[in-house]
Scaffold this active site. Structure first.
Site, PDB file in Angstrom:
ATOM      1  N   GLY A  33       0.752  -1.250   0.000  1.00 48.33           N
ATOM      2  CA  GLY A  33       0.000   0.000   0.000  1.00 48.33           C
ATOM      3  C   GLY A  33       0.777   1.291   0.000  1.00 48.33           C
ATOM      4  O   GLY A  33       0.176   2.365  -0.055  1.00 48.33           O
ATOM      5  N   GLU A  36       3.722  -6.867   1.775  1.00 48.31           N
ATOM      6  CA  GLU A  36       3.523  -7.221   0.368  1.00 48.31           C
ATOM      7  C   GLU A  36       3.484  -5.978  -0.503  1.00 48.31           C
ATOM      8  O   GLU A  36       2.445  -5.674  -1.083  1.00 48.31           O
ATOM      9  CB  GLU A  36       2.185  -7.930   0.199  1.00 48.31           C
ATOM     10  CG  GLU A  36       2.050  -9.212   0.938  1.00 48.31           C
ATOM     11  CD  GLU A  36       0.609  -9.682   1.022  1.00 48.31           C
ATOM     12  OE1 GLU A  36       0.393 -10.868   1.235  1.00 48.31           O
ATOM     13  OE2 GLU A  36      -0.299  -8.844   0.874  1.00 48.31           O
ATOM     14  N   PRO A  37       4.573  -5.254  -0.611  1.00 42.07           N
ATOM     15  CA  PRO A  37       4.533  -4.072  -1.471  1.00 42.07           C
ATOM     16  C   PRO A  37       4.557  -4.450  -2.948  1.00 42.07           C
ATOM     17  O   PRO A  37       5.243  -5.400  -3.341  1.00 42.07           O
ATOM     18  CB  PRO A  37       5.805  -3.305  -1.087  1.00 42.07           C
ATOM     19  CG  PRO A  37       6.693  -4.300  -0.422  1.00 42.07           C
ATOM     20  CD  PRO A  37       5.872  -5.471   0.027  1.00 42.07           C
ATOM     21  N   ARG A  93       3.244  -1.739  -5.832  1.00 40.56           N
ATOM     22  CA  ARG A  93       3.423  -0.470  -6.524  1.00 40.56           C
ATOM     23  C   ARG A  93       4.776   0.184  -6.198  1.00 40.56           C
ATOM     24  O   ARG A  93       5.456   0.688  -7.082  1.00 40.56           O
ATOM     25  CB  ARG A  93       2.295   0.483  -6.119  1.00 40.56           C
ATOM     26  CG  ARG A  93       2.218   1.749  -6.940  1.00 40.56           C
ATOM     27  CD  ARG A  93       1.241   2.754  -6.309  1.00 40.56           C
ATOM     28  NE  ARG A  93      -0.016   2.194  -5.936  1.00 40.56           N
ATOM     29  CZ  ARG A  93      -1.120   2.178  -6.698  1.00 40.56           C
ATOM     30  NH1 ARG A  93      -1.092   2.742  -7.874  1.00 40.56           N
ATOM     31  NH2 ARG A  93      -2.226   1.628  -6.256  1.00 40.56           N
ATOM     32  N   ARG A 131      -5.505   3.231 -15.999  1.00 35.84           N
ATOM     33  CA  ARG A 131      -5.685   3.813 -14.666  1.00 35.84           C
ATOM     34  C   ARG A 131      -6.356   5.176 -14.696  1.00 35.84           C
ATOM     35  O   ARG A 131      -7.080   5.549 -13.782  1.00 35.84           O
ATOM     36  CB  ARG A 131      -4.350   3.878 -13.913  1.00 35.84           C
ATOM     37  CG  ARG A 131      -3.775   2.489 -13.628  1.00 35.84           C
ATOM     38  CD  ARG A 131      -2.606   2.514 -12.666  1.00 35.84           C
ATOM     39  NE  ARG A 131      -3.010   2.856 -11.331  1.00 35.84           N
ATOM     40  CZ  ARG A 131      -2.869   4.037 -10.775  1.00 35.84           C
ATOM     41  NH1 ARG A 131      -2.295   5.032 -11.455  1.00 35.84           N
ATOM     42  NH2 ARG A 131      -3.287   4.262  -9.552  1.00 35.84           N
ATOM     43  N   CYS A 173     -10.894   4.265 -29.256  1.00 32.19           N
ATOM     44  CA  CYS A 173     -12.161   4.880 -29.658  1.00 32.19           C
ATOM     45  C   CYS A 173     -13.051   5.109 -28.466  1.00 32.19           C
ATOM     46  O   CYS A 173     -14.009   4.357 -28.226  1.00 32.19           O
ATOM     47  CB  CYS A 173     -12.847   3.999 -30.687  1.00 32.19           C
ATOM     48  SG  CYS A 173     -12.066   4.204 -32.252  1.00 32.19           S
ATOM     49  N   GLU A 174     -12.728   6.098 -27.698  1.00 30.05           N
ATOM     50  CA  GLU A 174     -13.492   6.452 -26.521  1.00 30.05           C
ATOM     51  C   GLU A 174     -13.039   7.860 -26.125  1.00 30.05           C
ATOM     52  O   GLU A 174     -11.838   8.088 -25.938  1.00 30.05           O
ATOM     53  CB  GLU A 174     -13.164   5.433 -25.413  1.00 30.05           C
ATOM     54  CG  GLU A 174     -14.062   5.579 -24.248  1.00 30.05           C
ATOM     55  CD  GLU A 174     -14.310   4.233 -23.528  1.00 30.05           C
ATOM     56  OE1 GLU A 174     -14.342   3.170 -24.177  1.00 30.05           O
ATOM     57  OE2 GLU A 174     -14.482   4.291 -22.316  1.00 30.05           O
ATOM     58  N   TYR A 203       0.702  -1.726 -12.283  1.00 33.24           N
ATOM     59  CA  TYR A 203      -0.713  -1.721 -12.678  1.00 33.24           C
ATOM     60  C   TYR A 203      -0.941  -1.054 -14.042  1.00 33.24           C
ATOM     61  O   TYR A 203      -1.982  -0.454 -14.263  1.00 33.24           O
ATOM     62  CB  TYR A 203      -1.572  -1.049 -11.600  1.00 33.24           C
ATOM     63  CG  TYR A 203      -1.395  -1.675 -10.228  1.00 33.24           C
ATOM     64  CD1 TYR A 203      -1.824  -2.972  -9.993  1.00 33.24           C
ATOM     65  CD2 TYR A 203      -0.793  -0.978  -9.186  1.00 33.24           C
ATOM     66  CE1 TYR A 203      -1.660  -3.562  -8.747  1.00 33.24           C
ATOM     67  CE2 TYR A 203      -0.616  -1.562  -7.939  1.00 33.24           C
ATOM     68  CZ  TYR A 203      -1.056  -2.854  -7.728  1.00 33.24           C
ATOM     69  OH  TYR A 203      -0.880  -3.437  -6.490  1.00 33.24           O
TER      70      TYR A 203
HETATM   71  N1  LLP Z   1      -1.412  -7.221  -0.858  1.00 34.86           N
HETATM   72  C1  LLP Z   1      -2.714  -7.323  -1.135  1.00 34.86           C
HETATM   73  C2  LLP Z   1      -3.505  -8.329  -0.454  1.00 34.86           C
HETATM   74  C3  LLP Z   1      -3.291  -6.468  -2.085  1.00 34.86           C
HETATM   75  O1  LLP Z   1      -4.588  -6.567  -2.336  1.00 34.86           O
HETATM   76  C4  LLP Z   1      -2.488  -5.522  -2.748  1.00 34.86           C
HETATM   77  C5  LLP Z   1      -3.052  -4.640  -3.756  1.00 34.86           C
HETATM   78  C6  LLP Z   1      -1.117  -5.468  -2.430  1.00 34.86           C
HETATM   79  C7  LLP Z   1      -0.622  -6.323  -1.476  1.00 34.86           C
HETATM   80  C8  LLP Z   1      -0.179  -4.516  -3.101  1.00 34.86           C
HETATM   81  O2  LLP Z   1      -0.493  -3.204  -2.837  1.00 34.86           O
HETATM   82  P1  LLP Z   1       0.469  -2.016  -3.359  1.00 34.86           P
HETATM   83  O3  LLP Z   1       1.736  -2.093  -2.551  1.00 34.86           O
HETATM   84  O4  LLP Z   1       0.738  -2.255  -4.785  1.00 34.86           O
HETATM   85  O5  LLP Z   1      -0.298  -0.802  -3.102  1.00 34.86           O
HETATM   86  N2  LLP Z   1      -5.183  -1.487  -9.629  1.00 34.86           N
HETATM   87  C9  LLP Z   1      -5.052  -0.483  -8.579  1.00 34.86           C
HETATM   88  C10 LLP Z   1      -4.351  -1.035  -7.377  1.00 34.86           C
HETATM   89  C11 LLP Z   1      -5.043  -2.220  -6.786  1.00 34.86           C
HETATM   90  C12 LLP Z   1      -4.309  -2.772  -5.604  1.00 34.86           C
HETATM   91  C13 LLP Z   1      -4.933  -4.037  -5.174  1.00 34.86           C
HETATM   92  N3  LLP Z   1      -4.263  -4.684  -4.106  1.00 34.86           N
HETATM   93  C14 LLP Z   1      -4.293   0.709  -9.141  1.00 34.86           C
HETATM   94  O6  LLP Z   1      -3.927   0.688 -10.307  1.00 34.86           O
HETATM   95  O7  LLP Z   1      -4.092   1.697  -8.440  1.00 34.86           O
END
Ligand code: LLP
Length: 441
Positions: free
Chosen positions: A248, A290-291, A293, A330, A361-362, A390
């Site tokens: 996150g 669990e990073p 992004r 996104r 086309c949007e 993503y």
């Molecule tokens: N762990 C779990 C259980 C998750 O659901 C997620 C992301 C992560 C780890 C990784 O989170 P991060 O570190 O990447 O923030 N498609 C959306 C983001 C969806 C994230 C879903 N879960 C976007 O493009 O912003």
């Protein structure tokens, strides 16, 4: 430093990224092109692993591979000593076929299928993260028929609301993921797991959202997870071994974004978890994060070629590029903001803002509504930053536009890590029903 400030300009006046001339990359591999800086990925991985070393916390960093799932990224993550979080049979298959050690993989998902569960159990993954009551019985019977004990972790909702886009807010009670602590569902699931012969509860898991800038929600969630682990021990006599805090950490997409360094979030989170576990007498607890992004997001950019430039007097200028919502959905999904620069005109002064429009086309296919750029013309190479997470992962074939290629760059060297999709691949799964064959109505 912001990702667009990390680029340099070479003797040709072109922008370079990870030592590679972006205009040359566009020529060599074609556009749109995803570009990934290997050292930038490795630096973040090392920073995260270093937090465990510095704080003395035991545990593991799992790369959330939903952010970007390709063979090369699993190789890098494994080389850096990370585990991987996968959320589907497809991600699991990609990781395993890249040689990722199964024992460092965890399988997530709020609706895992039986074949996915069996695939994970056969591979011998570290844990399956249970997300519902139904799944407990499903995993137990799958483990029984394979003759194995399934290590499971339980995804809980700590009830923390993180300030982020509502579609990626997952810690709150009204959310499809996990089971609530407050409403007693999580504890009920712990008891159910404990009563299953073929399951072993190894951990508790939460994920409070994505692209979060504040530290506070992570710390509150940490407190609640430790409290819950303590109550599981007291009420059920089960000592879980691991608390997983999900991912996150926010990254920089625009000048306005000001996250802390990703390692700062983790270091403070681990410090808090260690302190709270000590208070609760839960010494020896392992921690996981669990990073996704923050590992690949800023390490990636997308190159496009400018095609048409439409000046609408007193309204706006539309600079159209050869990609858009197919390679980066996104903006259209979340209204996400991005920053762009012209790679071949890095030294030229910025003129009035225009919109960077996609080729799909949007009307909503606009990558950036107001991009301050130098005067654009056909053939310019446009770089859009912070697209490592993503983007490829969420790409589609809308309008039957092939998914772009991806190159990995390292100190001036580049190599293809995802081939550009071909037209042949676009039609390879198409079939014509037999009664359509004879070309008569
Ligand atoms: N762990 C779990 C259980 C998750 O659901 C997620 C992301 C992560 C780890 C990784 O989170 P991060 O570190 O990447 O923030 N498609 C959306 C983001 C969806 C994230 C879903 N879960 C976007 O493009 O912003």
């Amino acid at each position: 430093m912001r990702p667009w400030e990390k680029t340099e300009i070479n003797e040709r006046g072109n922008m370079t990224f990870a030592g590679c001339d972006l205009v040359e990359l566009a020529k060599e591999y074609g556009t749109p092109l995803y570009v990934l800086d290997e050292q930038a990925v490795r630096k973040v991985c090392r920073g995260f692993v270093g937090c465990f070393e510095r704080t003395g916390a035991k545990g593991r960093v799992y790369y959330a591979s939903k952010a970007l799932s390709t063979a090369a990224i699993y190789k890098i993550a494994a080389q850096e000593g990370l585990g991987a979080d996968v959320v589907s049979g497809g991600e699991l298959y990609t990781a395993l076929s890249a040689g990722f050690p199964a024992e460092n993989i965890e399988l997530h998902g709020n609706n895992k299928t039986l074949p996915e569960i069996e695939m994970a159990l056969r591979a011998g993954v570290h844990a399956l993260v249970v997300d519902s009551h139904e799944e407990i019985g499903l995993i137990d019977s799958a483990a029984a028929s394979l003759g194995v004990t399934a290590c499971v972790s339980l995804r809980v909702k700590p009830g923390v609301e993180a300030h982020t886009h509502e579609y990626v807010m997952t810690g709150i009670d009204d959310c499809k993921f996990g089971l609530g602590i407050d409403d007693g569902e999580a504890l009920r699931a712990v008891r159910e797991i404990a009563s299953c012969k073929n399951l072993k509860l190894v951990g508790l898991h939460c994920h409070i959202g994505s692209q979060i800038f504040e530290l506070e929600p992570f710390l509150i969630a940490a407190d609640r997870m430790v409290e819950f682990a303590a109550s599981v021990r007291e009420t059920c006599g089960i000592a879980v071994e691991e608390i997983n805090m999900g991912g996150g950490y926010g990254i920089m997409y625009t000048e306005a974004d000001a996250p802390m360094e990703p390692y700062d979030y983790l270091e403070q989170l681990l410090t808090r978890l260690l302190a709270r576990c000590k208070e609760a007498g839960l010494d020896g607890m392992r921690f996981a994060v669990e990073p996704g992004r923050s590992i690949v997001g800023e390490a990636g950019l997308t190159l496009y070629t400018v095609g048409t430039v439409k000046h609408i007097p007193n309204v706006r200028t539309y600079v159209s590029v050869d990609g858009g919502m197919g390679d980066n959905p996104r903006q259209i999904l979340y209204g996400s903001l991005y920053t762009a620069r012209l790679a071949n005109k890095r030294n030229e002064p910025v003129g009035e803002s225009g919109a960077v429009a996609g080729r799909f086309c949007e009307s909503g296919d606009i990558l950036i509504k107001e991009a301050p750029l130098p005067r654009c013309e056909a053939g310019d190479t446009l770089a859009v930053f912070s697209t490592g997470a993503y983007n490829y992962a969420m790409a589609s074939n809308y309008n039957r536009v092939p998914i772009p290629a991806m190159v990995l760059c390292r100190e001036g060297e580049s190599a293809l890590i995802v081939r550009r999709q071909t037209y042949e691949q676009l039609v390879e799964n198409d079939l014509v029903a037999p009664w359509l064959e004879d070309d008569k109505a």
